[in-house]
Design a protein around this motif. Structure first.
Motif, PDB file in Angstrom:
ATOM      1  N   MET A 102     -27.315  16.743   4.528  1.00 28.88           N
ATOM      2  CA  MET A 102     -26.091  15.951   4.666  1.00 28.88           C
ATOM      3  C   MET A 102     -25.236  16.500   5.795  1.00 28.88           C
ATOM      4  SD  MET A 102     -25.124  15.106   0.692  1.00 28.88           S
ATOM      5  CE  MET A 102     -25.936  16.551   0.019  1.00 28.88           C
ATOM      6  N   LYS A 103     -24.638  15.629   6.547  1.00 30.20           N
ATOM      7  CA  LYS A 103     -23.890  16.018   7.738  1.00 30.20           C
ATOM      8  C   LYS A 103     -22.592  16.740   7.373  1.00 30.20           C
ATOM      9  CE  LYS A 103     -21.684  14.028  11.828  1.00 30.20           C
ATOM     10  NZ  LYS A 103     -21.201  12.786  12.464  1.00 30.20           N
ATOM     11  N   ILE A 104     -22.284  17.766   8.165  1.00 27.27           N
ATOM     12  CA  ILE A 104     -21.019  18.484   8.015  1.00 27.27           C
ATOM     13  C   ILE A 104     -20.286  18.449   9.356  1.00 27.27           C
ATOM     14  CG2 ILE A 104     -19.913  20.706   7.535  1.00 27.27           C
ATOM     15  CD1 ILE A 104     -22.265  21.365   5.718  1.00 27.27           C
ATOM     16  N   ASP A 105     -19.086  17.926   9.343  1.00 22.67           N
ATOM     17  CA  ASP A 105     -18.243  17.887  10.535  1.00 22.67           C
ATOM     18  C   ASP A 105     -17.234  19.026  10.465  1.00 22.67           C
ATOM     19  OD1 ASP A 105     -19.374  15.434  11.558  1.00 22.67           O
ATOM     20  OD2 ASP A 105     -18.229  14.377  10.008  1.00 22.67           O
ATOM     21  N   VAL A 106     -16.909  19.609  11.600  1.00 25.04           N
ATOM     22  CA  VAL A 106     -15.870  20.629  11.691  1.00 25.04           C
ATOM     23  C   VAL A 106     -14.797  20.122  12.644  1.00 25.04           C
ATOM     24  CG1 VAL A 106     -15.305  22.980  12.397  1.00 25.04           C
ATOM     25  CG2 VAL A 106     -17.431  22.529  11.165  1.00 25.04           C
ATOM     26  N   VAL A 107     -13.561  20.075  12.137  1.00 21.33           N
ATOM     27  CA  VAL A 107     -12.462  19.481  12.898  1.00 21.33           C
ATOM     28  C   VAL A 107     -11.261  20.417  12.850  1.00 21.33           C
ATOM     29  CG1 VAL A 107     -10.948  17.464  13.110  1.00 21.33           C
ATOM     30  CG2 VAL A 107     -13.274  17.188  12.220  1.00 21.33           C
ATOM     31  N   PRO A 108     -10.594  20.680  13.988  1.00 23.22           N
ATOM     32  CA  PRO A 108      -9.320  21.409  13.926  1.00 23.22           C
ATOM     33  C   PRO A 108      -8.344  20.672  13.021  1.00 23.22           C
ATOM     34  CG  PRO A 108     -10.100  21.254  16.191  1.00 23.22           C
ATOM     35  CD  PRO A 108     -10.983  20.352  15.378  1.00 23.22           C
ATOM     36  N   ALA A 109      -7.578  21.397  12.244  1.00 25.92           N
ATOM     37  CA  ALA A 109      -6.709  20.772  11.246  1.00 25.92           C
ATOM     38  C   ALA A 109      -5.782  19.729  11.854  1.00 25.92           C
ATOM     39  CB  ALA A 109      -5.900  21.838  10.524  1.00 25.92           C
ATOM     40  N   LEU A 110      -5.273  20.001  13.054  1.00 26.39           N
ATOM     41  CA  LEU A 110      -4.324  19.073  13.669  1.00 26.39           C
ATOM     42  C   LEU A 110      -4.993  17.861  14.303  1.00 26.39           C
ATOM     43  CD1 LEU A 110      -1.758  21.591  15.211  1.00 26.39           C
ATOM     44  CD2 LEU A 110      -1.587  20.278  13.090  1.00 26.39           C
ATOM     45  N   GLU A 111      -6.325  17.814  14.253  1.00 29.00           N
ATOM     46  CA  GLU A 111      -7.044  16.667  14.806  1.00 29.00           C
ATOM     47  C   GLU A 111      -7.696  15.826  13.721  1.00 29.00           C
ATOM     48  OE1 GLU A 111      -9.724  17.866  17.917  1.00 29.00           O
ATOM     49  OE2 GLU A 111      -8.229  19.183  18.854  1.00 29.00           O
ATOM     50  N   LEU A 112      -7.344  16.065  12.450  1.00 27.93           N
ATOM     51  CA  LEU A 112      -7.866  15.232  11.371  1.00 27.93           C
ATOM     52  C   LEU A 112      -7.401  13.791  11.553  1.00 27.93           C
ATOM     53  CD1 LEU A 112      -7.212  17.490   8.241  1.00 27.93           C
ATOM     54  CD2 LEU A 112      -9.451  16.863   9.152  1.00 27.93           C
ATOM     55  N   SER A 113      -8.310  12.874  11.382  1.00 26.36           N
ATOM     56  CA  SER A 113      -7.928  11.463  11.480  1.00 26.36           C
ATOM     57  C   SER A 113      -7.169  11.047  10.227  1.00 26.36           C
ATOM     58  CB  SER A 113      -9.169  10.588  11.638  1.00 26.36           C
ATOM     59  OG  SER A 113      -9.913  10.574  10.424  1.00 26.36           O
ATOM     60  N   PRO A 114      -6.349   9.999  10.323  1.00 25.54           N
ATOM     61  CA  PRO A 114      -5.655   9.514   9.122  1.00 25.54           C
ATOM     62  C   PRO A 114      -6.629   9.123   8.013  1.00 25.54           C
ATOM     63  CG  PRO A 114      -4.686   8.556  11.095  1.00 25.54           C
ATOM     64  CD  PRO A 114      -5.921   9.273  11.543  1.00 25.54           C
ATOM     65  N   GLU A 115      -7.794   8.600   8.388  1.00 24.90           N
ATOM     66  CA  GLU A 115      -8.774   8.178   7.385  1.00 24.90           C
ATOM     67  C   GLU A 115      -9.336   9.377   6.624  1.00 24.90           C
ATOM     68  OE1 GLU A 115      -8.159   5.208  10.432  1.00 24.90           O
ATOM     69  OE2 GLU A 115      -8.849   7.289  10.618  1.00 24.90           O
ATOM     70  N   VAL A 116      -9.648  10.461   7.349  1.00 24.55           N
ATOM     71  CA  VAL A 116     -10.177  11.655   6.689  1.00 24.55           C
ATOM     72  C   VAL A 116      -9.100  12.301   5.824  1.00 24.55           C
ATOM     73  CG1 VAL A 116     -11.038  13.993   7.075  1.00 24.55           C
ATOM     74  CG2 VAL A 116     -11.976  12.088   8.384  1.00 24.55           C
ATOM     75  N   SER A 117      -7.884  12.370   6.334  1.00 19.90           N
ATOM     76  CA  SER A 117      -6.783  12.927   5.544  1.00 19.90           C
ATOM     77  C   SER A 117      -6.585  12.138   4.256  1.00 19.90           C
ATOM     78  CB  SER A 117      -5.492  12.939   6.361  1.00 19.90           C
ATOM     79  OG  SER A 117      -5.572  13.855   7.427  1.00 19.90           O
ATOM     80  N   ALA A 118      -6.683  10.811   4.362  1.00 24.18           N
ATOM     81  CA  ALA A 118      -6.522   9.966   3.180  1.00 24.18           C
ATOM     82  C   ALA A 118      -7.657  10.214   2.185  1.00 24.18           C
ATOM     83  CB  ALA A 118      -6.475   8.499   3.585  1.00 24.18           C
ATOM     84  N   SER A 119      -8.889  10.393   2.688  1.00 25.81           N
ATOM     85  CA  SER A 119     -10.022  10.687   1.801  1.00 25.81           C
ATOM     86  C   SER A 119      -9.830  12.024   1.101  1.00 25.81           C
ATOM     87  CB  SER A 119     -11.327  10.703   2.606  1.00 25.81           C
ATOM     88  OG  SER A 119     -11.615   9.430   3.146  1.00 25.81           O
ATOM     89  N   TRP A 120      -9.331  12.992   1.830  1.00 25.80           N
ATOM     90  CA  TRP A 120      -9.055  14.318   1.258  1.00 25.80           C
ATOM     91  C   TRP A 120      -7.995  14.202   0.157  1.00 25.80           C
ATOM     92  CZ3 TRP A 120      -8.051  19.038   4.992  1.00 25.80           C
ATOM     93  CH2 TRP A 120      -7.831  20.192   4.245  1.00 25.80           C
ATOM     94  N   SER A 121      -6.912  13.499   0.445  1.00 27.58           N
ATOM     95  CA  SER A 121      -5.838  13.342  -0.549  1.00 27.58           C
ATOM     96  C   SER A 121      -6.338  12.589  -1.783  1.00 27.58           C
ATOM     97  CB  SER A 121      -4.650  12.613   0.078  1.00 27.58           C
ATOM     98  OG  SER A 121      -4.076  13.377   1.119  1.00 27.58           O
ATOM     99  N   ALA A 122      -7.207  11.603  -1.566  1.00 25.47           N
ATOM    100  CA  ALA A 122      -7.763  10.858  -2.701  1.00 25.47           C
ATOM    101  C   ALA A 122      -8.647  11.767  -3.558  1.00 25.47           C
ATOM    102  CB  ALA A 122      -8.567   9.660  -2.203  1.00 25.47           C
ATOM    103  N   ALA A 123      -9.414  12.653  -2.904  1.00 22.06           N
ATOM    104  CA  ALA A 123     -10.239  13.605  -3.654  1.00 22.06           C
ATOM    105  C   ALA A 123      -9.353  14.547  -4.456  1.00 22.06           C
ATOM    106  CB  ALA A 123     -11.136  14.379  -2.702  1.00 22.06           C
ATOM    107  N   GLN A 124      -8.237  14.979  -3.868  1.00 22.33           N
ATOM    108  CA  GLN A 124      -7.291  15.834  -4.594  1.00 22.33           C
ATOM    109  C   GLN A 124      -6.789  15.160  -5.864  1.00 22.33           C
ATOM    110  OE1 GLN A 124      -4.218  17.180  -1.593  1.00 22.33           O
ATOM    111  NE2 GLN A 124      -4.165  18.832  -3.106  1.00 22.33           N
ATOM    112  N   ALA A 125      -6.478  13.879  -5.745  1.00 18.98           N
ATOM    113  CA  ALA A 125      -5.905  13.145  -6.877  1.00 18.98           C
ATOM    114  C   ALA A 125      -6.935  12.874  -7.969  1.00 18.98           C
ATOM    115  CB  ALA A 125      -5.309  11.826  -6.391  1.00 18.98           C
ATOM    116  N   SER A 126      -8.215  13.124  -7.676  1.00 17.06           N
ATOM    117  CA  SER A 126      -9.268  12.776  -8.627  1.00 17.06           C
ATOM    118  C   SER A 126      -9.455  13.805  -9.739  1.00 17.06           C
ATOM    119  CB  SER A 126     -10.598  12.596  -7.890  1.00 17.06           C
ATOM    120  OG  SER A 126     -11.093  13.849  -7.402  1.00 17.06           O
ATOM    121  N   ALA A 127      -8.889  15.011  -9.580  1.00 15.77           N
ATOM    122  CA  ALA A 127      -9.077  16.054 -10.593  1.00 15.77           C
ATOM    123  C   ALA A 127      -7.808  16.887 -10.700  1.00 15.77           C
ATOM    124  CB  ALA A 127     -10.262  16.943 -10.238  1.00 15.77           C
ATOM    125  N   PRO A 128      -7.330  17.164 -11.921  1.00 16.93           N
ATOM    126  CA  PRO A 128      -6.079  17.924 -12.080  1.00 16.93           C
ATOM    127  C   PRO A 128      -6.099  19.284 -11.393  1.00 16.93           C
ATOM    128  CG  PRO A 128      -6.710  16.906 -14.164  1.00 16.93           C
ATOM    129  CD  PRO A 128      -7.848  16.686 -13.220  1.00 16.93           C
TER     130      PRO A 128
END
Length: 360
Positions: A1-27
C-alpha cells in the motif's frame, strides 16, 4: 500500500479533512495533540527547518487511512512538539492496520523515539519500555452527573474544593472565573509562575526556547473552537490567584500549563480553577478534560477514566537503534538494583537529554 510523506504545512485540505474524520471515528483519538492542526502549529512555530513531516498510508482504494506526524532529525524521528506533546499515536480510519515500519522507511528514518504513545495503539505493541497513566475527566452527562458519580465512588475531593472555595471567598474576596481570557498580563503572569516552578525544581526552562514561546503565543491568539489554546483564570477579589493555559480540540480540553500564586496555596487555587472549568464545560462544545500523565492525588480523585501511555522506540537495524537499545538496557539494569535514589538516575538522564533534543 502506498505511503505518502508530506511536510505538515503542505497538507491538502482534503487530506487534513480525512485525518480529522479519522480522529472523530474513535474516542481515543480525540486529543488536540493528535490533530493535523497541532502538527501545523508546531511546524509554523519551529520555522522552515522544523522537519515536521506526515506519513500518510493509503488503503487498497488509494484513500488516506493512517496518519503519523513526526519531527525528523537526521536519521531519527521524534514526536511533533516534544517535549510539549502529551500524546502520540498513529491515527487510523476504521481500524486500518497501519504499518509503522513502512511509514518510518518512507520518512527515511531508522528510529522513532516516543514519550507518550497511547499504549493501546496496536501499531506499537511490544515497543514500549515503560508506562504511565493519563488521567481523564469524562463529562458526557454534565457536571452534576459527574459530581454525583464521584460522590457515589466515595471520593470527597469536590466537597473539599467547595469548602476551600467558601473559605477563600470569606477571607480574600469573591471568586471570578474567566473562560478564554484575552488578558495579556494574566498570560504573562502564568508563564512567570511556570518558569519559577521549573527553576525551583531544577527542571529545564522550556520557555527559553524561541519556538516554544512562538507556539504558545500563537495558540493564545487562536479562538477557533476546533483547535487552539485557552487561558482560564481565577481571581479572588482583585487578585489573580491561578491561571491555566490548556489546549483545545474536538471534544477535549487538555490540561497543559498550570500554575498559581504561591501565597494563596492554602486555598488550593489550582483545584478551584479546575472545578470552574469542569462546571463551565456544560455550556461548551467540550465534554472531556484530560489532566495528562503524572501520578498526582488530585488527578486520581478527579478522573473517572484513564489512558495508558508508554515511552520507548521503534527502530530498524542501525547504529542509532543499537545505541538507543543499549541506553534502555543500562537503564533497566540500574533500575532493577536496590540502589535507592541512584536507581532513578539513568531514567532522569535520558528524559533530560530527550527534552533538550526536542528543544533544539
Amino acid at each position: 500500500m502506498k505511503i505518502d510523506v508530506v511536510p505538515a504545512l503542505e497538507l491538502s485540505p482534503e487530506v487534513s479533512a480525512s485525518w480529522s474524520a479519522a480522529q472523530a471515528s474513535a474516542p481515543r483519538f480525540d486529543s488536540p495533540f493528535l490533530s493535523p492542526q497541532w502538527a501545523q502549529a508546531v511546524a509554523r512555530a519551529q520555522g522552515p527547518a522544523s522537519g515536521v513531516q506526515v506519513a500518510i498510508q493509503n488503503d487498497v482504494a488509494g484513500l488516506p487511512a493512517a496518519f503519523l506526524a513526526v519531527r525528523r532529525r537526521g536519521s531519527t524521528a521524534m514526536p511533533v512538539g516534544a517535549p510539549m506533546c502529551d500524546y502520540q499515536a498513529i491515527v487510523t480510519r476504521d481500524d486500518f492496520p497501519a504499518d509503522p515500519r513502512a511509514m518510518l522507511l518512507a520518512l527515511d528514518v531508522s528510529r522513532y523515539d516516543f514519550c507518550h504513545m497511547q499504549a493501546d495503539d496496536p501499531a506499537f505493541h511490544g515497543h514500549g519500555r515503560g508506562q504511565n497513566t493519563s488521567w481523564i475527566v469524562e463529562l458526557a452527562e454534565g457536571y452534576d452527573a459527574y459530581e454525583a458519580q464521584r460522590k457515589a465512588a466515595g471520593v470527597g475531593a469536590l466537597k473539599d474544593i467547595d469548602k476551600k472555595r467558601r473559605k477563600a471567598e470569606r477571607e480574600v474576596g469573591p471568586a471570578r472565573f474567566t473562560v478564554l481570557s484575552d488578558s495579556r498580563a494574566d498570560f504573562e503572569q502564568l508563564i512567570a509562575w511556570k518558569r519559577a516552578q521549573l527553576a525551583a525544581t531544577g527542571q529545564t526552562d522550556l520557555f527559553k526556547t524561541p519556538w516554544v514561546m512562538r507556539l504558545i503565543e500563537a495558540l493564545f491568539e487562536t479562538r477557533d473552537p476546533l483547535f487552539g489554546g485557552g487561558l482560564y483564570t481565577l481571581h479572588l477579589g482583585d487578585e489573580l490567584v491561578a491561571a491555566h493555559f490548556h489546549l483545545r480540540g474536538g471534544g477535549t480540553i487538555h490540561g497543559w500549563l498550570i500554575a498559581h500564586d504561591p501565597k494563596f496555596e492554602r486555598y488550593s487555587p489550582g483545584l478551584l480553577l479546575f472545578q470552574d472549568i469542569l462546571r463551565g464545560m456544560d455550556d461548551s462544545p467540550y465534554q472531556r478534560l484530560d489532566l495528562g500523565a503524572g501520578d498526582y492525588r488530585f488527578k486520581r480523585e478527579l478522573s473517572n477514566r484513564q489512558q495508558s501511555v508508554m515511552f520507548g522506540f521503534l527502530g530498524a537495524p542501525s547504529v542509532s537503534t543499537l545505541a538507543r537499545k543499549a541506553a534502555y538496557g543500562l537503564r533497566e539494569v540500574v533500575e532493577s538494583l536496590p540502589l535507592g535514589p541512584v536507581s532513578a538516575l539513568p531514567g532522569k538522564a535520558m528524559r533530560r537529554i530527550d527534552v533538550l533534543r526536542g528543544l533544539r
